[in-house]
Write a protein that holds these residues in place. Structure first.
Motif, PDB file in Angstrom:
ATOM      1  N   VAL A 283       0.854  -1.196   0.000  1.00 52.30           N
ATOM      2  CA  VAL A 283       0.000   0.000   0.000  1.00 52.30           C
ATOM      3  C   VAL A 283       0.883   1.236   0.000  1.00 52.30           C
ATOM      4  O   VAL A 283       2.067   1.158   0.329  1.00 52.30           O
ATOM      5  CB  VAL A 283      -0.923   0.069   1.239  1.00 52.30           C
ATOM      6  CG1 VAL A 283      -1.972  -1.010   1.209  1.00 52.30           C
ATOM      7  CG2 VAL A 283      -0.107   0.010   2.537  1.00 52.30           C
ATOM      8  N   HIS A 284       0.287   2.346  -0.351  1.00 50.51           N
ATOM      9  CA  HIS A 284       0.956   3.635  -0.187  1.00 50.51           C
ATOM     10  C   HIS A 284       0.431   4.282   1.087  1.00 50.51           C
ATOM     11  O   HIS A 284      -0.762   4.208   1.374  1.00 50.51           O
ATOM     12  CB  HIS A 284       0.614   4.554  -1.366  1.00 50.51           C
ATOM     13  CG  HIS A 284       1.395   4.242  -2.598  1.00 50.51           C
ATOM     14  ND1 HIS A 284       2.454   4.997  -3.017  1.00 50.51           N
ATOM     15  CD2 HIS A 284       1.272   3.245  -3.502  1.00 50.51           C
ATOM     16  CE1 HIS A 284       2.951   4.505  -4.130  1.00 50.51           C
ATOM     17  NE2 HIS A 284       2.246   3.427  -4.458  1.00 50.51           N
TER      18      HIS A 284
ATOM     19  N   ASP B 160      -7.912  -1.786   5.139  1.00 56.48           N
ATOM     20  CA  ASP B 160      -8.995  -1.512   4.197  1.00 56.48           C
ATOM     21  C   ASP B 160      -8.806  -2.246   2.868  1.00 56.48           C
ATOM     22  O   ASP B 160      -9.759  -2.650   2.226  1.00 56.48           O
ATOM     23  CB  ASP B 160      -9.104  -0.009   3.922  1.00 56.48           C
ATOM     24  CG  ASP B 160      -9.611   0.741   5.138  1.00 56.48           C
ATOM     25  OD1 ASP B 160     -10.106   0.077   6.075  1.00 56.48           O
ATOM     26  OD2 ASP B 160      -9.488   1.981   5.161  1.00 56.48           O
TER      27      ASP B 160
ATOM     28  N   PHE C 190       1.549   7.609   4.256  1.00 55.58           N
ATOM     29  CA  PHE C 190       2.484   8.652   4.658  1.00 55.58           C
ATOM     30  C   PHE C 190       3.103   8.392   6.021  1.00 55.58           C
ATOM     31  O   PHE C 190       4.080   9.012   6.392  1.00 55.58           O
ATOM     32  CB  PHE C 190       1.788  10.019   4.642  1.00 55.58           C
ATOM     33  CG  PHE C 190       1.457  10.488   3.253  1.00 55.58           C
ATOM     34  CD1 PHE C 190       2.401  11.188   2.505  1.00 55.58           C
ATOM     35  CD2 PHE C 190       0.231  10.211   2.678  1.00 55.58           C
ATOM     36  CE1 PHE C 190       2.106  11.614   1.231  1.00 55.58           C
ATOM     37  CE2 PHE C 190      -0.071  10.638   1.389  1.00 55.58           C
ATOM     38  CZ  PHE C 190       0.875  11.337   0.668  1.00 55.58           C
ATOM     39  N   ASP C 191       2.493   7.514   6.816  1.00 52.04           N
ATOM     40  CA  ASP C 191       3.115   7.138   8.084  1.00 52.04           C
ATOM     41  C   ASP C 191       2.611   5.762   8.500  1.00 52.04           C
ATOM     42  O   ASP C 191       1.752   5.179   7.864  1.00 52.04           O
ATOM     43  CB  ASP C 191       2.857   8.196   9.166  1.00 52.04           C
ATOM     44  CG  ASP C 191       1.441   8.131   9.710  1.00 52.04           C
ATOM     45  OD1 ASP C 191       0.526   7.810   8.923  1.00 52.04           O
ATOM     46  OD2 ASP C 191       1.239   8.368  10.906  1.00 52.04           O
ATOM     47  N   LYS C 192       3.179   5.257   9.624  1.00 45.98           N
ATOM     48  CA  LYS C 192       2.919   3.881  10.055  1.00 45.98           C
ATOM     49  C   LYS C 192       1.433   3.610  10.269  1.00 45.98           C
ATOM     50  O   LYS C 192       0.899   2.590   9.857  1.00 45.98           O
ATOM     51  CB  LYS C 192       3.631   3.625  11.392  1.00 45.98           C
ATOM     52  CG  LYS C 192       5.134   3.672  11.314  1.00 45.98           C
ATOM     53  CD  LYS C 192       5.723   3.279  12.646  1.00 45.98           C
ATOM     54  CE  LYS C 192       6.356   4.487  13.320  1.00 45.98           C
ATOM     55  NZ  LYS C 192       7.045   4.173  14.575  1.00 45.98           N
ATOM     56  N   GLU C 193       0.806   4.564  10.953  1.00 47.10           N
ATOM     57  CA  GLU C 193      -0.585   4.341  11.314  1.00 47.10           C
ATOM     58  C   GLU C 193      -1.469   4.281  10.064  1.00 47.10           C
ATOM     59  O   GLU C 193      -2.348   3.425   9.933  1.00 47.10           O
ATOM     60  CB  GLU C 193      -1.024   5.486  12.224  1.00 47.10           C
ATOM     61  CG  GLU C 193      -2.219   5.164  13.062  1.00 47.10           C
ATOM     62  CD  GLU C 193      -2.659   6.395  13.870  1.00 47.10           C
ATOM     63  OE1 GLU C 193      -1.785   7.238  14.181  1.00 47.10           O
ATOM     64  OE2 GLU C 193      -3.857   6.500  14.126  1.00 47.10           O
ATOM     65  N   MET C 194      -1.190   5.206   9.144  1.00 47.80           N
ATOM     66  CA  MET C 194      -1.964   5.226   7.901  1.00 47.80           C
ATOM     67  C   MET C 194      -1.688   3.965   7.085  1.00 47.80           C
ATOM     68  O   MET C 194      -2.586   3.408   6.449  1.00 47.80           O
ATOM     69  CB  MET C 194      -1.595   6.469   7.091  1.00 47.80           C
ATOM     70  CG  MET C 194      -2.538   6.722   5.929  1.00 47.80           C
ATOM     71  SD  MET C 194      -1.962   8.069   4.874  1.00 47.80           S
ATOM     72  CE  MET C 194      -2.106   9.451   5.970  1.00 47.80           C
TER      73      MET C 194
END
Lengths: 312, 95
Positions: free
Chosen positions: B27-28, B41, B30-34
């Motif tokens: 996946v792409h 998802d 911007f940070d770990k949580e995302m």
């Protein structure tokens, strides 16, 4: 190793039905062909969300709305699997999205037809996803590993799409005369565009030869089209509907149906950008993309702050 | 203008507790949580997993396909590492 030796290894893998993986050596044309095919496939999933998204707010029941939302969400997911498969070939997502948004990249011609009634949503699940599955089942054995694996996952999910579509059409076909007429009207409009989804006839398919040679595809456009017709006719008959083709006829000798070809001029015209909805689809994608710009900017800024916070 | 889509993360899913984590895609984010949320998802919409790992793609070190032969060669001629190499007399029961 020199190129000839690399090529030998590559050919030997294809001959053994082994998969080609991202870091393996591959001929430049194989890479180019895959980038084109996989990115177009990804674009089709993403643009495919639009004709159905059009009906989410007007779904006739809560159940229908939940199902349609889940299906559209799946299509977005399928686009993401495919974009990352294409990225493993060395193209960036930015490049691909840019090609889609500027109209340089193609996507499946089917999504340039409008969804006029609720019956169209059932017809898309049943026919369009049905045709897509037929193509994608074949692509599960495609020679490029990441593409093949994405297809395995997608096929599992598409089965839900086709079945919910047929169920929805069944309700209409066995409903009031008006509902049945709606189902027939949807079938009339989607039948030939669906047959076009398998691509141009073998006699004039420019990319087929290489695709078959490299085992990216394993069957020809016409073979898949024939199988789709053979399989779908009995589903139409069960519904008490009629295939909009006067020349449809069982051919005992070939154990399959004879049927009329779609209008290939129309097909070419839609591909060129002159279909009913080409402009609208592209405008919708562009609108969604530019309206999401602030989200991407915020996410990027947030992401950049994370290491600083951890260091502190 | 480059339109940043975030970094690439590799996703590993554990189907059931006790089973190994298996790579399923990327996946792409911007940070770990995302990255974790996106992975959830994209890859676990149908209960495909009970746990997820996400790892920056740049952190993965892979063997090189050209060296497969010599890299894995040491395992080829050591059949004595397999239990079937050894003969066990009948009558001593399952071993």
């Amino acid at each position: 190793m020199d190129t000839a030796k690399f090529e030998e290894v590559f050919e030997a893998k294809l001959a053994k039905n082994d998969f080609i993986e991202p870091k393996d050596w591959m001929p430049e044309n194989y890479r180019k062909h895959l980038i084109r095919q996989v990115s177009q496939h990804a674009h089709s999933e993403i643009v495919g969300m639009l004709p159905e998204g059009n009906w989410i707010t007007r779904a006739p029941s809560l159940r229908a709305k939940l199902v349609l939302l889940a299906k559209v969400q799946d299509e977005g997911g399928h686009g993401l699997y495919l974009y990352t498969a294409a990225e493993s070939l060395g193209i960036s997502r930015d490049e691909m999205l840019n090609a889609l948004l500027t109209g340089k990249a193609k996507y499946s011609s089917i999504f340039n037809y409008p969804t006029l009634t609720w019956a169209d949503i059932g017809a898309i699940g049943w026919l369009v996803d049905g045709a897509a599955i037929m193509n994608q089942v074949m692509l599960q054995r495609s020679s490029y590993g990441p593409y093949s694996r994405a297809m395995v996952r997608i096929c599992k999910e598409e089965s839900f799409h086709q079945r919910q579509g047929y169920e929805s059409i069944t309700h209409l076909a066995f409903g009031t005369p008006e509902q049945k007429a709606m189902a027939q009207d949807a079938l009339n409009r989607w039948w030939f565009p669906t047959l076009m989804m398998f691509g141009p006839p073998d006699r004039e398919s420019p990319n087929s030869e290489n695709a078959l040679k490299w085992r990216i595809k394993r069957e020809t456009n016409d073979q898949l089209r024939q199988r789709f017709v053979n399989q779908t006719v009995k589903q139409v008959e069960y519904l008490g509907l009629t295939v909009p083709d006067k020349h449809l006829k069982w051919n005992e000798a070939k154990q399959g149906y004879d049927f009329s070809e779609p209008d290939w001029d129309e097909f070419k015209n839609v591909i060129k950008g002159n279909g009913i909805c080409n402009k609208e689809r592209l405008a919708s994608r562009n609108k969604a993309h530019s309206e999401g710009a602030w989200v991407r900017a915020a996410a990027e800024a947030y992401g950049k702050k994370q290491p600083e916070k951890e260091a502190a | 203008m480059s339109d940043n889509q975030g970094q690439l993360w590799e996703v590993f899913v554990q189907k059931k507790s006790g089973q190994p984590f298996v790579h399923c895609g990327n996946v792409h984010a911007f940070d770990k949580e995302m990255a974790l949320q996106n992975a959830r998802d994209v890859y676990t919409r149908r209960n495909e997993g009970m746990a997820l790992w996400v790892v920056l793609s740049t952190a993965i070190v892979a063997s090189s396909p050209e060296d497969i032969g010599s890299f894995f060669e040491p395992a080829n001629d050591k059949i004595f590492r397999h239990p079937t190499f050894y003969q066990i007399p009948d009558g001593v029961g399952h071993m």
